[in-house]
Design a protein around this motif. Structure first.
Motif, PDB file in Angstrom:
ATOM      1  N   LEU A 115     -39.731 135.194  89.372  1.00 44.23           N
ATOM      2  CA  LEU A 115     -38.784 136.266  89.788  1.00 44.23           C
ATOM      3  C   LEU A 115     -39.246 137.396  90.663  1.00 44.23           C
ATOM      4  O   LEU A 115     -38.706 137.942  91.438  1.00 44.23           O
ATOM      5  N   GLN A 116     -40.610 137.779  90.236  1.00 44.22           N
ATOM      6  CA  GLN A 116     -41.139 139.065  90.820  1.00 44.22           C
ATOM      7  C   GLN A 116     -41.576 138.717  92.145  1.00 44.22           C
ATOM      8  O   GLN A 116     -41.625 139.287  93.192  1.00 44.22           O
ATOM      9  N   THR A 117     -42.104 137.370  92.474  1.00 46.13           N
ATOM     10  CA  THR A 117     -42.460 136.878  93.608  1.00 46.13           C
ATOM     11  C   THR A 117     -41.388 136.757  94.617  1.00 46.13           C
ATOM     12  O   THR A 117     -41.324 137.262  95.757  1.00 46.13           O
ATOM     13  N   ILE A 118     -40.195 136.189  94.225  1.00 45.74           N
ATOM     14  CA  ILE A 118     -38.830 136.088  94.928  1.00 45.74           C
ATOM     15  C   ILE A 118     -38.617 137.627  95.462  1.00 45.74           C
ATOM     16  O   ILE A 118     -38.223 137.688  96.562  1.00 45.74           O
ATOM     17  N   SER A 119     -38.567 138.686  94.361  1.00 44.62           N
ATOM     18  CA  SER A 119     -38.038 139.676  94.837  1.00 44.62           C
ATOM     19  C   SER A 119     -38.820 140.539  95.627  1.00 44.62           C
ATOM     20  O   SER A 119     -38.428 141.484  96.707  1.00 44.62           O
ATOM     21  N   CYS A 125     -30.144 137.192  96.694  1.00 42.48           N
ATOM     22  CA  CYS A 125     -29.851 137.938  95.303  1.00 42.48           C
ATOM     23  C   CYS A 125     -29.018 137.047  94.199  1.00 42.48           C
ATOM     24  O   CYS A 125     -29.163 136.966  93.121  1.00 42.48           O
ATOM     25  N   TYR A 126     -28.024 136.498  94.915  1.00 45.47           N
ATOM     26  CA  TYR A 126     -26.853 135.564  94.070  1.00 45.47           C
ATOM     27  C   TYR A 126     -27.574 134.486  93.680  1.00 45.47           C
ATOM     28  O   TYR A 126     -27.468 134.334  92.415  1.00 45.47           O
ATOM     29  N   ILE A 127     -28.599 133.887  94.300  1.00 43.25           N
ATOM     30  CA  ILE A 127     -29.455 132.658  93.727  1.00 43.25           C
ATOM     31  C   ILE A 127     -30.333 133.433  92.311  1.00 43.25           C
ATOM     32  O   ILE A 127     -30.410 132.527  91.513  1.00 43.25           O
TER      33      ILE A 127
END
Length: 184
Positions: free
Chosen positions: A83-87, A165-167
């Motif tokens: 989640l941190q990497t995606i963000s 963000c939805y994903i």
């Protein structure tokens, strides 16, 4: 240790090219970033480009999201790091297609902790692809057809950000509850 060795050998140039450059990098082409259009305008408008607070403002959502996700998901390193990497990629000043590889290879680590119906996974995949196709089509017009669709490209970047963000929200809501650790 390795950092010290290369700093000793190459000095500030090593530090800048390896680490610091990414803090000041500004890429106004082929960029999925929500900040793309602002950086594009800043390139040609001195009043915007001289605003040093702009770089900090662009970095703030990244830093806050990484901290909040760490606080929320620290008990599951796979969840937290993914989640941190995606963000980090989504809210980066520069976000190109190869940046998605930073988190794509982490997604299989989440599979055991997800409680998601297959149709939901298909919907999320289509959502991701739709955001990509919309942006890439607009990018093609700007890059290869020399069309002045920068504002349209900005909207495509914002759509891509919202779809991602939805994903992420769907992934978070699909996580199985972690068992509580008992204090002994």
């Amino acid at each position: 240790l390795l950092l010290s060795v290369f700093y000793y050998l190459y000095g500030y140039e090593f530090m800048f090219e390896s680490y610091l450059y990414h803090l000041v990098r500004s890429d106004t082409r082929h960029n999925f970033s929500p900040y793309f259009y602002l950086l594009y305008l800043a390139k040609y408008d001195a009043s915007i480009s001289e605003a040093h607070w702009l770089r900090f403002l662009c970095f703030l959502p990244q830093a806050l999201l990484c901290m909040l996700l760490a606080l929320k998901h620290y008990r599951s390193p796979q969840r937290c790091l993914t989640l941190q990497t995606i963000s980090f990629v989504l809210f980066n000043k520069v976000s190109t297609s190869q940046y998605f590889l930073w988190y794509m290879w982490l997604l299989p680590l989440l599979l055991p902790s997800l409680d998601m119906r297959p149709i939901k996974a298909v919907i999320l995949t289509v959502t991701w692809l739709l955001g990509q196709v919309l942006w890439l089509a607009t990018g093609y017009l700007v890059e290869f057809q020399c069309a002045n669709y920068f504002l349209l490209m900005h909207f495509a970047s914002l759509f891509f950000l919202l779809s991602q963000c939805y994903i992420v929200c769907c992934l978070i809501s699909s996580f199985r509850t972690l068992p509580e650790k008992k204090l002994e």
